[in-house]
Structure formats: C-alpha cells, structure tokens
Motif scaffolding. Structure first.
Motif, PDB file in Angstrom:
ATOM      1  N   LYS A 109       8.764  64.652  28.616  1.00 25.19           N
ATOM      2  CA  LYS A 109       9.309  63.381  29.095  1.00 25.19           C
ATOM      3  C   LYS A 109      10.142  62.759  27.975  1.00 25.19           C
ATOM      4  O   LYS A 109       9.678  62.630  26.845  1.00 25.19           O
ATOM      5  CB  LYS A 109       8.162  62.443  29.467  1.00 25.19           C
ATOM      6  CG  LYS A 109       8.577  61.083  29.970  1.00 25.19           C
ATOM      7  CD  LYS A 109       7.312  60.287  30.310  1.00 25.19           C
ATOM      8  CE  LYS A 109       7.605  58.870  30.690  1.00 25.19           C
ATOM      9  NZ  LYS A 109       6.373  58.121  30.996  1.00 25.19           N
ATOM     10  N   TYR A 110      11.381  62.399  28.298  1.00 26.68           N
ATOM     11  CA  TYR A 110      12.305  61.762  27.366  1.00 26.68           C
ATOM     12  C   TYR A 110      12.738  60.434  27.977  1.00 26.68           C
ATOM     13  O   TYR A 110      12.593  60.232  29.181  1.00 26.68           O
ATOM     14  CB  TYR A 110      13.533  62.649  27.131  1.00 26.68           C
ATOM     15  CG  TYR A 110      13.179  64.054  26.702  1.00 26.68           C
ATOM     16  CD1 TYR A 110      13.000  64.363  25.362  1.00 26.68           C
ATOM     17  CD2 TYR A 110      13.026  65.073  27.641  1.00 26.68           C
ATOM     18  CE1 TYR A 110      12.690  65.650  24.960  1.00 26.68           C
ATOM     19  CE2 TYR A 110      12.710  66.359  27.253  1.00 26.68           C
ATOM     20  CZ  TYR A 110      12.536  66.649  25.912  1.00 26.68           C
ATOM     21  OH  TYR A 110      12.216  67.924  25.519  1.00 26.68           O
ATOM     22  N   TYR A 111      13.303  59.562  27.164  1.00 26.04           N
ATOM     23  CA  TYR A 111      13.766  58.290  27.728  1.00 26.04           C
ATOM     24  C   TYR A 111      14.994  57.766  27.005  1.00 26.04           C
ATOM     25  O   TYR A 111      15.228  58.061  25.837  1.00 26.04           O
ATOM     26  CB  TYR A 111      12.649  57.243  27.718  1.00 26.04           C
ATOM     27  CG  TYR A 111      12.361  56.677  26.343  1.00 26.04           C
ATOM     28  CD1 TYR A 111      12.919  55.474  25.947  1.00 26.04           C
ATOM     29  CD2 TYR A 111      11.532  57.354  25.456  1.00 26.04           C
ATOM     30  CE1 TYR A 111      12.667  54.944  24.692  1.00 26.04           C
ATOM     31  CE2 TYR A 111      11.268  56.840  24.200  1.00 26.04           C
ATOM     32  CZ  TYR A 111      11.838  55.635  23.817  1.00 26.04           C
ATOM     33  OH  TYR A 111      11.584  55.129  22.572  1.00 26.04           O
ATOM     34  N   PHE A 112      15.762  56.991  27.746  1.00 24.56           N
ATOM     35  CA  PHE A 112      16.927  56.281  27.236  1.00 24.56           C
ATOM     36  C   PHE A 112      16.883  54.868  27.808  1.00 24.56           C
ATOM     37  O   PHE A 112      16.463  54.681  28.946  1.00 24.56           O
ATOM     38  CB  PHE A 112      18.232  56.947  27.679  1.00 24.56           C
ATOM     39  CG  PHE A 112      18.464  58.285  27.040  1.00 24.56           C
ATOM     40  CD1 PHE A 112      19.218  58.387  25.882  1.00 24.56           C
ATOM     41  CD2 PHE A 112      17.919  59.442  27.582  1.00 24.56           C
ATOM     42  CE1 PHE A 112      19.433  59.616  25.283  1.00 24.56           C
ATOM     43  CE2 PHE A 112      18.121  60.672  26.992  1.00 24.56           C
ATOM     44  CZ  PHE A 112      18.880  60.759  25.840  1.00 24.56           C
ATOM     45  N   VAL A 113      17.305  53.903  27.022  1.00 28.49           N
ATOM     46  CA  VAL A 113      17.463  52.543  27.523  1.00 28.49           C
ATOM     47  C   VAL A 113      18.943  52.399  27.839  1.00 28.49           C
ATOM     48  O   VAL A 113      19.792  52.508  26.949  1.00 28.49           O
ATOM     49  CB  VAL A 113      16.994  51.494  26.494  1.00 28.49           C
ATOM     50  CG1 VAL A 113      17.219  50.091  27.036  1.00 28.49           C
ATOM     51  CG2 VAL A 113      15.523  51.716  26.143  1.00 28.49           C
ATOM     52  N   LEU A 114      19.247  52.200  29.104  1.00 27.61           N
ATOM     53  CA  LEU A 114      20.630  52.210  29.567  1.00 27.61           C
ATOM     54  C   LEU A 114      21.475  51.156  28.873  1.00 27.61           C
ATOM     55  O   LEU A 114      21.112  49.982  28.808  1.00 27.61           O
ATOM     56  CB  LEU A 114      20.679  52.034  31.082  1.00 27.61           C
ATOM     57  CG  LEU A 114      20.007  53.170  31.867  1.00 27.61           C
ATOM     58  CD1 LEU A 114      19.968  52.840  33.350  1.00 27.61           C
ATOM     59  CD2 LEU A 114      20.699  54.494  31.624  1.00 27.61           C
ATOM     60  N   GLY A 115      22.601  51.602  28.319  1.00 30.35           N
ATOM     61  CA  GLY A 115      23.517  50.711  27.642  1.00 30.35           C
ATOM     62  C   GLY A 115      23.111  50.360  26.216  1.00 30.35           C
ATOM     63  O   GLY A 115      23.755  49.545  25.575  1.00 30.35           O
ATOM     64  N   LYS A 116      22.029  50.979  25.712  1.00 29.64           N
ATOM     65  CA  LYS A 116      21.526  50.657  24.362  1.00 29.64           C
ATOM     66  C   LYS A 116      21.513  51.903  23.478  1.00 29.64           C
ATOM     67  O   LYS A 116      21.433  53.019  23.953  1.00 29.64           O
ATOM     68  CB  LYS A 116      20.096  50.113  24.445  1.00 29.64           C
ATOM     69  CG  LYS A 116      19.911  48.953  25.365  1.00 29.64           C
ATOM     70  CD  LYS A 116      20.250  47.664  24.704  1.00 29.64           C
ATOM     71  CE  LYS A 116      19.944  46.575  25.705  1.00 29.64           C
ATOM     72  NZ  LYS A 116      20.066  45.340  25.549  1.00 29.64           N
ATOM     73  N   PHE A 117      21.548  51.641  22.181  1.00 23.28           N
ATOM     74  CA  PHE A 117      21.426  52.675  21.170  1.00 23.28           C
ATOM     75  C   PHE A 117      20.122  52.382  20.426  1.00 23.28           C
ATOM     76  O   PHE A 117      20.017  51.353  19.755  1.00 23.28           O
ATOM     77  CB  PHE A 117      22.627  52.637  20.219  1.00 23.28           C
ATOM     78  CG  PHE A 117      23.895  53.091  20.879  1.00 23.28           C
ATOM     79  CD1 PHE A 117      24.551  54.220  20.422  1.00 23.28           C
ATOM     80  CD2 PHE A 117      24.435  52.415  21.965  1.00 23.28           C
ATOM     81  CE1 PHE A 117      25.725  54.653  21.027  1.00 23.28           C
ATOM     82  CE2 PHE A 117      25.597  52.842  22.575  1.00 23.28           C
ATOM     83  CZ  PHE A 117      26.247  53.967  22.104  1.00 23.28           C
ATOM     84  N   ILE A 118      19.125  53.266  20.593  1.00 21.28           N
ATOM     85  CA  ILE A 118      17.779  52.956  20.094  1.00 21.28           C
ATOM     86  C   ILE A 118      17.290  53.996  19.072  1.00 21.28           C
ATOM     87  O   ILE A 118      17.832  55.095  18.970  1.00 21.28           O
ATOM     88  CB  ILE A 118      16.777  52.856  21.263  1.00 21.28           C
ATOM     89  CG1 ILE A 118      16.704  54.160  22.066  1.00 21.28           C
ATOM     90  CG2 ILE A 118      17.135  51.687  22.183  1.00 21.28           C
ATOM     91  CD1 ILE A 118      15.603  54.198  23.095  1.00 21.28           C
TER      92      ILE A 118
END
Length: 120
Positions: A109-118
């Motif tokens: 499981k991977y994740y991204f916060v849309l519109g953000k650079f984390i």
C-alpha cells in the motif's frame, strides 16, 4: 542567404508554433474527457491507462471512469512523482472527502496527498 533565413529561422518557428497549438488543443480535449479529482469525490478502480501532459496526470480506470490528478509527490518512494510512480494494473482508492490517494500494488500500500509534495 534567403534559404538560410527560411530554413534556419522561419521554418523552425512555424513548426514550434504548430506543435504548441496541437499540444494545447490535445490538453483541452483531455480536460473535457477526464474529470478533475476533488476532495469530495471517491476513486476506486484499477488503472487501465495513464497519460501525463504539462502537469496533468490523466488516468483511465478499468470501470470506465477517467480522472485527472494534480501533480503530487511522496519523497518516500524511489519514483516519488505520481506520474512516474503509477502503473497499469495498480488499484487506486481515494475515500470520499479525503485528499489522500492510496495505490495498491503487489500486496503493498502506497499513498500520495493530491496536489502536495510530502516526506521531503
């Protein structure tokens, strides 16, 4: 001298103008065809195809849903930018009223916060 001017300057400028015009039209068509993802909406499906154009990531899911994702980045991953990370066959899930997109691949499981650079 005139031939050098025509083939060395004028013709390349015309070609560049045509290329930018066609690319702009192509992006306009994609923006009409793919729904821009907002926090309120839900995404749930397997990636069928991915296109990346000038900051927009266009994802077609196997359930005939087409979404446009904003540029996003998670520096925890080797391929940190979402457009380089996503692959055909990945399962995407974004809960309703959330800005987090989950990517499921090979039991991970991977994740991204849309519109953000984390995670820099």
């Amino acid at each position: 001298m005139v031939a050098i001017l025509v083939f060395g300057v004028i013709l390349p400028v015309i070609v560049l103008i045509l290329m930018f015009t066609f690319e702009s039209e192509h992006i306009n068509l994609l923006n009409k065809e793919y729904v821009h993802v907002e926090t309120q909406g839900k995404i749930d499906g397997v990636i069928h195809s991915i296109k990346s154009r000038k900051g927009g990531i266009y994802v077609a899911l196997s359930n005939n849903i087409k979404v446009q994702l904003p540029p996003s980045c998670n520096y925890s991953y080797e391929k940190s930018y979402i457009d380089n990370f996503l692959r055909r066959g990945d399962l995407l899930f974004k809960p309703k009223n959330s800005d987090t997109l989950y990517v499921f691949r090979n039991g991970q499981k991977y994740y991204f916060v849309l519109g953000k650079f984390i995670n820099k």
